[in-house]
Design an enzyme around this catalytic site. Structure first.
Site, PDB file in Angstrom:
ATOM      1  N   SER A 202       0.850  -1.200   0.000  1.00 27.38           N
ATOM      2  CA  SER A 202       0.000   0.000   0.000  1.00 27.38           C
ATOM      3  C   SER A 202       0.881   1.245   0.000  1.00 27.38           C
ATOM      4  O   SER A 202       2.068   1.176  -0.332  1.00 27.38           O
ATOM      5  CB  SER A 202      -0.937  -0.033   1.210  1.00 27.38           C
ATOM      6  OG  SER A 202      -1.921   0.970   1.099  1.00 27.38           O
ATOM      7  N   ASN A 203       0.356   2.371   0.356  1.00 28.90           N
ATOM      8  CA  ASN A 203       1.141   3.608   0.415  1.00 28.90           C
ATOM      9  C   ASN A 203       0.587   4.514   1.500  1.00 28.90           C
ATOM     10  O   ASN A 203      -0.389   4.169   2.171  1.00 28.90           O
ATOM     11  CB  ASN A 203       1.138   4.307  -0.959  1.00 28.90           C
ATOM     12  CG  ASN A 203      -0.279   4.586  -1.411  1.00 28.90           C
ATOM     13  OD1 ASN A 203      -0.993   5.361  -0.792  1.00 28.90           O
ATOM     14  ND2 ASN A 203      -0.707   3.927  -2.483  1.00 28.90           N
ATOM     15  N   ALA A 204       1.182   5.689   1.657  1.00 30.24           N
ATOM     16  CA  ALA A 204       0.883   6.533   2.826  1.00 30.24           C
ATOM     17  C   ALA A 204      -0.352   7.417   2.651  1.00 30.24           C
ATOM     18  O   ALA A 204      -0.674   8.216   3.536  1.00 30.24           O
ATOM     19  CB  ALA A 204       2.093   7.417   3.132  1.00 30.24           C
TER      20      ALA A 204
END
Ligand code: CTP
Length: 392
Positions: A202-204
């Protein structure tokens, strides 16, 4: 502009006096309500002198005028500076046991709160829950800042700067139902690309930008569909929310729910790849290095660009270098009407804090939207989009 200014009982109440003076000098009419606790910090005389108007402190002073109703009916916007933890809790619970809480409960005008309190009180789960609940009900909150507090310590809880409060006020008062009858679809948040039942890539992204845009578009009268990835942030009230987890789910949701909208804004941080294989059982630990094959995800925005029709299509470009050149390439390649450039070096631009955006369109159209909190940037971006729509 007619402002109903509420002052609740915290030390930052003295700053409400300076703000009143600024508003009066700018030509606003300001009616002030002080709570009982506020009067321990500052007197009605201060505000009566600054506004040259009566100051209100009680539900019972002139009952024949029903003050809590007439004050909110006559105002364009209600603003509370400072909003204490106690006031915020009462508003979240619908308690109306004094003039200020009764007036705010009865208000059908934009309501803005500028909280200020001790940092532990602000951080406490119950205050955070109340803040979220009020936001979801349409209150605008001008988040407090980190800085020197009355306890002579540094922390979060210091009243927002006058510029930020005035910005929120102008935005609320100047807000027209400019998107009435328009359909707006917004993608927001991260994607999760699972490689087993408990692990994913995923990412931030938190979806904060897309959520702020959805809230602002709804306030402007649009019918809003928010395609929202996994996030702990709440979606705004009055918005149709469609949840997705993976890029493939977003792709399907976008084709079903976004195509044909008057405006589409793609803020989602979509993973460009997904694990080629997803095991049904949890992968067992091993001392061997893990190698994983990834395959490409479809580009949601580019697909929307192919089916653009009369939609005004806006992308976001997350860049770490050579920002505007890369963003212009995306503008062309994805057949967009405009693209907002986001600097994401060191996870900048993610989360609920401030951000800085530049909007690009056409061959060399460019506007700096500046650095601001995400609610302010959402309003500036929608102003720019509406202007571009009028031009095209
Ligand atoms: N986007 C999308 N679907 C994807 C990838 C991106 O809809 N599979 C959208 C994003 O929501 C954003 C825009 O495309 O509005 C640009 O996303 P960004 O991550 O900046 O760029 P990419 O196109 O993924 O290119 P790169 O990762 O090479 O910068």
């Amino acid at each position: 502009m007619k402002v109903l200014l509420g002052v609740s009982g915290g030390i930052a109440a003295y700053k409400a006096a300076a703000l009143t003076s600024t508003l009066v000098q700018r030509g606003a009419t300001v009616d002030v309500i002080l709570t009982a606790a506020a009067q321990r910090f500052i007197t009605p005389l201060t505000f009566a002198s600054l506004t040259a108007r009566p100051v209100y402190t009680s539900l019972w002073d002139a009952p024949e005028r029903i003050p809590h109703i007439h004050l909110v009916r006559e105002a364009d916007v209600a603003l509370v500076v400072p909003a204490t933890a106690n006031l915020i809790a009462k508003l979240a619970a619908g308690i109306a046991d004094d003039l200020l809480t009764s007036a705010l409960l009865a208000a059908r005008i934009p309501r803005i709160l500028a909280p200020a309190m001790n940092d532990a009180m602000y951080d406490d789960g119950v205050t955070q829950e109340n803040v979220r609940a009020l936001r979801a009900r349409g209150y605008e909150l001008v988040d407090p800042e980190r800085g020197f507090l009355a306890e002579r310590e540094r922390g979060i809880g210091r009243l927002a700067s006058p510029e930020r409060i005035l910005d929120a006020l102008e935005r609320a008062a100047g807000r027209r139902r400019s998107l009435l009858g328009k359909r707006v679809a917004i993608t927001a948040g991260p994607t999760r690309e699972a490689f087993d039942p408990v692990r994913f890539v995923s990412n931030a992204s938190t979806g904060a930008t897309g959520i702020a845009l959805a809230r602002e578009a709804a306030l402007r009268g649009a019918s809003v569909t928010l395609l929202l990835g996994p996030t702990l942030l709440d979606a705004p009230a009055g918005v149709d929310v469609v949840r997705f987890s993976s890029a493939a789910e977003l792709y399907d949701a976008a084709l079903q729910r976004a195509v044909g909208a008057d405006v589409i804004i793609a803020t989602a941080a979509v993973s460009d790849w997904r694990p080629a294989e997803r095991s049904e059982a949890k992968r067992k630990k091993s001392a061997e290095p893990l190698t994983e094959q990834f395959e490409a995800n479809a580009d949601v925005l580019a697909t929307l660009g192919e089916r653009k029709g009369a939609t005004f299509l806006v992308g976001f470009a997350a860049e770490t270098e050579d920002h505007e050149r890369h963003a212009r390439a995306k503008l062309r390649e994805k057949n967009l009407d405009a693209i907002a450039v986001n600097d994401v070096r060191g996870e900048r631009g993610f989360g609920p804090g401030e951000n800085e955006l530049v909007l690009l369109w056409g061959r060399d159209g460019r506007r700096e939207l500046g650095r601001a909190d995400k609610a302010t940037l959402a309003a500036r971006l929608l102003d720019a989009i509406e202007e571009r729509m009028r031009c095209s």
